[in-house]
Design a protein around this motif. Structure first.
Motif, PDB file in Angstrom:
ATOM      1  N   THR A   1      70.551  17.929  -8.979  1.00 45.32           N
ATOM      2  CA  THR A   1      70.208  19.258  -8.491  1.00 45.32           C
ATOM      3  C   THR A   1      70.482  20.314  -9.548  1.00 45.32           C
ATOM      4  O   THR A   1      69.673  21.215  -9.784  1.00 45.32           O
ATOM      5  CB  THR A   1      70.969  19.573  -7.192  1.00 45.32           C
ATOM      6  N   ASN A   2      71.642  20.206 -10.210  1.00 46.11           N
ATOM      7  CA  ASN A   2      71.962  21.128 -11.295  1.00 46.11           C
ATOM      8  C   ASN A   2      70.894  21.099 -12.377  1.00 46.11           C
ATOM      9  O   ASN A   2      70.477  22.144 -12.892  1.00 46.11           O
ATOM     10  CB  ASN A   2      73.309  20.740 -11.926  1.00 46.11           C
ATOM     11  N   GLN A   3      70.459  19.907 -12.737  1.00 46.74           N
ATOM     12  CA  GLN A   3      69.548  19.796 -13.867  1.00 46.74           C
ATOM     13  C   GLN A   3      68.115  20.186 -13.492  1.00 46.74           C
ATOM     14  O   GLN A   3      67.357  20.651 -14.341  1.00 46.74           O
ATOM     15  CB  GLN A   3      69.662  18.401 -14.474  1.00 46.74           C
ATOM     16  N   ALA A   4      67.766  20.042 -12.216  1.00 44.40           N
ATOM     17  CA  ALA A   4      66.475  20.550 -11.752  1.00 44.40           C
ATOM     18  C   ALA A   4      66.458  22.076 -11.818  1.00 44.40           C
ATOM     19  O   ALA A   4      65.445  22.688 -12.167  1.00 44.40           O
ATOM     20  CB  ALA A   4      66.208  20.074 -10.331  1.00 44.40           C
ATOM     21  N   ILE A   5      67.601  22.693 -11.501  1.00 46.61           N
ATOM     22  CA  ILE A   5      67.731  24.154 -11.571  1.00 46.61           C
ATOM     23  C   ILE A   5      67.650  24.631 -13.024  1.00 46.61           C
ATOM     24  O   ILE A   5      66.938  25.579 -13.346  1.00 46.61           O
ATOM     25  CB  ILE A   5      69.051  24.610 -10.932  1.00 46.61           C
ATOM     26  N   ALA A   6      68.388  23.951 -13.904  1.00 46.22           N
ATOM     27  CA  ALA A   6      68.366  24.322 -15.319  1.00 46.22           C
ATOM     28  C   ALA A   6      66.956  24.205 -15.885  1.00 46.22           C
ATOM     29  O   ALA A   6      66.525  25.034 -16.695  1.00 46.22           O
ATOM     30  CB  ALA A   6      69.329  23.436 -16.110  1.00 46.22           C
ATOM     31  N   GLN A   7      66.236  23.197 -15.445  1.00 50.14           N
ATOM     32  CA  GLN A   7      64.852  22.991 -15.889  1.00 50.14           C
ATOM     33  C   GLN A   7      63.998  24.218 -15.559  1.00 50.14           C
ATOM     34  O   GLN A   7      63.140  24.628 -16.337  1.00 50.14           O
ATOM     35  CB  GLN A   7      64.282  21.757 -15.189  1.00 50.14           C
ATOM     36  N   ALA A   8      64.267  24.817 -14.389  1.00 46.92           N
ATOM     37  CA  ALA A   8      63.497  25.981 -13.949  1.00 46.92           C
ATOM     38  C   ALA A   8      63.965  27.275 -14.606  1.00 46.92           C
ATOM     39  O   ALA A   8      63.172  28.196 -14.828  1.00 46.92           O
ATOM     40  CB  ALA A   8      63.586  26.105 -12.434  1.00 46.92           C
ATOM     41  N   LEU A   9      65.257  27.347 -14.927  1.00 48.91           N
ATOM     42  CA  LEU A   9      65.832  28.591 -15.438  1.00 48.91           C
ATOM     43  C   LEU A   9      65.629  28.790 -16.943  1.00 48.91           C
ATOM     44  O   LEU A   9      65.438  29.899 -17.406  1.00 48.91           O
ATOM     45  CB  LEU A   9      67.324  28.652 -15.120  1.00 48.91           C
TER      46      LEU A   9
ATOM     47  N   ALA B   1      75.533  31.510  -6.306  1.00 52.98           N
ATOM     48  CA  ALA B   1      76.172  32.829  -6.340  1.00 52.98           C
ATOM     49  C   ALA B   1      75.134  33.938  -6.445  1.00 52.98           C
ATOM     50  O   ALA B   1      75.230  34.969  -5.757  1.00 52.98           O
ATOM     51  CB  ALA B   1      77.159  32.905  -7.505  1.00 52.98           C
ATOM     52  N   GLN B   2      74.126  33.736  -7.297  1.00 50.96           N
ATOM     53  CA  GLN B   2      73.068  34.733  -7.463  1.00 50.96           C
ATOM     54  C   GLN B   2      72.284  34.929  -6.165  1.00 50.96           C
ATOM     55  O   GLN B   2      71.994  36.058  -5.756  1.00 50.96           O
ATOM     56  CB  GLN B   2      72.108  34.294  -8.578  1.00 50.96           C
ATOM     57  N   LEU B   3      71.943  33.827  -5.511  1.00 50.52           N
ATOM     58  CA  LEU B   3      71.205  33.904  -4.250  1.00 50.52           C
ATOM     59  C   LEU B   3      72.047  34.589  -3.166  1.00 50.52           C
ATOM     60  O   LEU B   3      71.536  35.400  -2.387  1.00 50.52           O
ATOM     61  CB  LEU B   3      70.798  32.502  -3.784  1.00 50.52           C
TER      62      LEU B   3
ATOM     63  N   GLN C   1      62.637  19.116  -8.661  1.00 47.10           N
ATOM     64  CA  GLN C   1      62.199  20.041  -9.707  1.00 47.10           C
ATOM     65  C   GLN C   1      61.205  21.059  -9.154  1.00 47.10           C
ATOM     66  O   GLN C   1      61.283  22.247  -9.480  1.00 47.10           O
ATOM     67  CB  GLN C   1      61.605  19.261 -10.875  1.00 47.10           C
ATOM     68  N   ALA C   2      60.300  20.609  -8.293  1.00 44.53           N
ATOM     69  CA  ALA C   2      59.319  21.525  -7.696  1.00 44.53           C
ATOM     70  C   ALA C   2      60.009  22.525  -6.763  1.00 44.53           C
ATOM     71  O   ALA C   2      59.690  23.725  -6.769  1.00 44.53           O
ATOM     72  CB  ALA C   2      58.267  20.727  -6.931  1.00 44.53           C
ATOM     73  N   LYS C   3      60.957  22.043  -5.983  1.00 44.70           N
ATOM     74  CA  LYS C   3      61.689  22.892  -5.032  1.00 44.70           C
ATOM     75  C   LYS C   3      62.431  24.015  -5.738  1.00 44.70           C
ATOM     76  O   LYS C   3      62.306  25.197  -5.372  1.00 44.70           O
ATOM     77  CB  LYS C   3      62.680  22.033  -4.240  1.00 44.70           C
ATOM     78  N   TRP C   4      63.191  23.666  -6.777  1.00 49.18           N
ATOM     79  CA  TRP C   4      64.024  24.675  -7.442  1.00 49.18           C
ATOM     80  C   TRP C   4      63.204  25.587  -8.343  1.00 49.18           C
ATOM     81  O   TRP C   4      63.556  26.752  -8.540  1.00 49.18           O
ATOM     82  CB  TRP C   4      65.171  24.010  -8.189  1.00 49.18           C
ATOM     83  N   ALA C   5      62.104  25.092  -8.873  1.00 52.60           N
ATOM     84  CA  ALA C   5      61.202  25.952  -9.656  1.00 52.60           C
ATOM     85  C   ALA C   5      60.651  27.064  -8.762  1.00 52.60           C
ATOM     86  O   ALA C   5      60.569  28.230  -9.168  1.00 52.60           O
ATOM     87  CB  ALA C   5      60.066  25.134 -10.244  1.00 52.60           C
ATOM     88  N   LYS C   6      60.320  26.703  -7.526  1.00 60.22           N
ATOM     89  CA  LYS C   6      59.800  27.687  -6.574  1.00 60.22           C
ATOM     90  C   LYS C   6      60.870  28.707  -6.195  1.00 60.22           C
ATOM     91  O   LYS C   6      60.614  29.920  -6.155  1.00 60.22           O
ATOM     92  CB  LYS C   6      59.296  26.978  -5.319  1.00 60.22           C
TER      93      LYS C   6
ATOM     94  N   SER D   1      62.815  34.101  -6.323  1.00 57.99           N
ATOM     95  CA  SER D   1      64.038  34.913  -6.326  1.00 57.99           C
ATOM     96  C   SER D   1      64.146  35.775  -7.581  1.00 57.99           C
ATOM     97  O   SER D   1      65.023  36.643  -7.675  1.00 57.99           O
ATOM     98  CB  SER D   1      65.276  34.015  -6.224  1.00 57.99           C
ATOM     99  N   ASN D   2      63.283  35.465  -8.582  1.00 57.26           N
ATOM    100  CA  ASN D   2      63.293  36.196  -9.856  1.00 57.26           C
ATOM    101  C   ASN D   2      64.674  36.178 -10.504  1.00 57.26           C
ATOM    102  O   ASN D   2      65.161  37.189 -11.020  1.00 57.26           O
ATOM    103  CB  ASN D   2      62.830  37.647  -9.660  1.00 57.26           C
ATOM    104  N   ILE D   3      65.306  35.010 -10.463  1.00 54.54           N
ATOM    105  CA  ILE D   3      66.658  34.865 -11.028  1.00 54.54           C
ATOM    106  C   ILE D   3      66.550  34.432 -12.499  1.00 54.54           C
ATOM    107  O   ILE D   3      65.777  33.573 -12.853  1.00 54.54           O
ATOM    108  CB  ILE D   3      67.470  33.820 -10.233  1.00 54.54           C
ATOM    109  N   LYS D   4      67.345  35.067 -13.351  1.00 57.68           N
ATOM    110  CA  LYS D   4      67.397  34.762 -14.772  1.00 57.68           C
ATOM    111  C   LYS D   4      68.820  34.352 -15.156  1.00 57.68           C
ATOM    112  O   LYS D   4      69.793  34.797 -14.533  1.00 57.68           O
ATOM    113  CB  LYS D   4      66.986  35.967 -15.620  1.00 57.68           C
ATOM    114  N   ILE D   5      68.949  33.539 -16.197  1.00 56.28           N
ATOM    115  CA  ILE D   5      70.277  33.220 -16.694  1.00 56.28           C
ATOM    116  C   ILE D   5      70.797  34.423 -17.476  1.00 56.28           C
ATOM    117  O   ILE D   5      70.037  35.208 -18.013  1.00 56.28           O
ATOM    118  CB  ILE D   5      70.296  31.943 -17.571  1.00 56.28           C
ATOM    119  N   ASP D   6      72.139  34.555 -17.527  1.00 60.47           N
ATOM    120  CA  ASP D   6      72.744  35.709 -18.206  1.00 60.47           C
ATOM    121  C   ASP D   6      72.561  35.635 -19.723  1.00 60.47           C
ATOM    122  O   ASP D   6      72.478  34.567 -20.279  1.00 60.47           O
ATOM    123  CB  ASP D   6      74.246  35.762 -17.870  1.00 60.47           C
TER     124      ASP D   6
END
Length: 326
Positions: free
Chosen positions: A98-106, A171-173, A311-316, A321-326
């Protein structure tokens, strides 16, 4: 005709010998220790889960499975090292999926991809995340915490396991949902973040139940709610987010094992077979359940489907959410 038969027999024999020769390196695998690369430091849920599987897997294979922690960059450092390893069966990747699917999107142009650069071996389970605070925070439930956060007008620090991790995105969400801001402090995993949270240098964090449980039990941290669909039997008095008033905030935090693309199918099949045996062992399951880990097996084919779906879920989610990494 007899002459042709002799030639044909000779060719068939040679091809058969070549086939046996080519198969030999795989059939006597493993002949040396196997490296299990993971993307988080020692002490966190990924490390605890990986080591719990590495030991019995090594026993089953007759060679040690050596855990190699390579934290950083939302898991990309460890994942890249595993993807670029020689696909000879002597390197596998224990993935916080799950972490790595999120990183893939971010991340923009991530160097590697779980789907494209790896072969799925097996899904191994999940670990719930929990929202927790330093005990100095005068809030014991979700509504009290939201009220307190808003009263600070952005003047507080919250920790995460690192930029691009599930802990960060949660945390961002959460902050988006309650309409508040704060200062995000990223760490290289739970083992680095927890000491500062306990010391009061940060106020709040989403962390794995496995890593935080001892500190919650000792009173060094206070749990607010668990980010899963069900309560944990280890903390029966801690509600889920939905039970505490925040709908649709449950996350299935998945873990899986992959091998670099090009790893021989016979190696993948043997790993999958031995991992299934480990995960279905009642003693193993009970031991991990006491650490907040939920063993769950799915084979290589099913894991590929799960990987694509995650990967599809977290990309969406990241996009909407328009979330960006710091």
């Amino acid at each position: 005709m007899n002459h042709l038969h002799r030639i044909f027999f000779g060719i068939t024999l040679l091809l058969g010998m070549a086939s046996v020769s080519n198969a030999a390196p795989e059939s006597d695998w493993p002949k040396k220790p196997i490296q299990m690369i993971l993307s988080f430091p020692a002490g966190g849920s990924t490390d605890v889960f990986a080591r719990s599987i590495a030991a019995p897997l090594g026993d089953a294979l007759g060679q040690a499975v050596v855990v190699d922690n390579k934290p950083g960059a939302g898991g990309m450092i460890g994942m890249t090292a595993a993807a670029k390893a020689n696909p000879d069966g002597y390197t596998i990747h224990f993935s916080a999926l799950t972490n790595q699917a999120i990183a893939q999107a971010l991340f923009n142009n991530p160097p590697v991809d779980l789907e494209k650069d790896f072969i799925s071996v097996a899904l191994v389970g999940s670990v719930p995340h929990i929202l927790e605070v330093n005990p100095s925070v005068p809030a014991k439930n979700m509504s009290e915490l939201i009220g307190y956060i808003k009263s600070r007008n952005g003047n507080f620090n919250y920790a995460s396991q690192g930029n691009g991790t599930l802990s960060h995105l949660e945390a961002q969400l959460f902050m988006q949902r309650i309409g508040a801001t704060g200062v995000h402090i990223p760490y290289k995993g739970s083992s680095f973040a927890l000491p500062d949270l306990i010391a009061g240098n940060t106020m709040m964090m989403f962390d794995s139940l496995t890593a935080s449980l001892p500190h919650i039990q000792s009173g060094k941290l206070r749990p607010i709610a668990i980010a899963s669909s069900e309560r944990s039997p280890l903390l029966p008095n801690v509600p889920t987010f939905e039970q505490d008033g925040m709908k649709k905030f449950d996350v299935e935090n998945l873990f899986a094992i992959y091998a670099p693309k090009g790893t021989p199918p016979s190696v993948v099949s043997r790993l999958e077979k031995e991992i299934r045996k480990i995960l279905t062992n009642p003693d193993f399951k009970n031991k991990l359940a006491n650490q907040g880990i939920h063993p769950q097996f799915a084979n290589s084919e099913k894991l590929t489907e799960i990987t694509i779906a995650e990967q599809a879920k977290w990309a969406k989610i990241v996009k909407t959410s328009n979330i960006k990494i710091d």
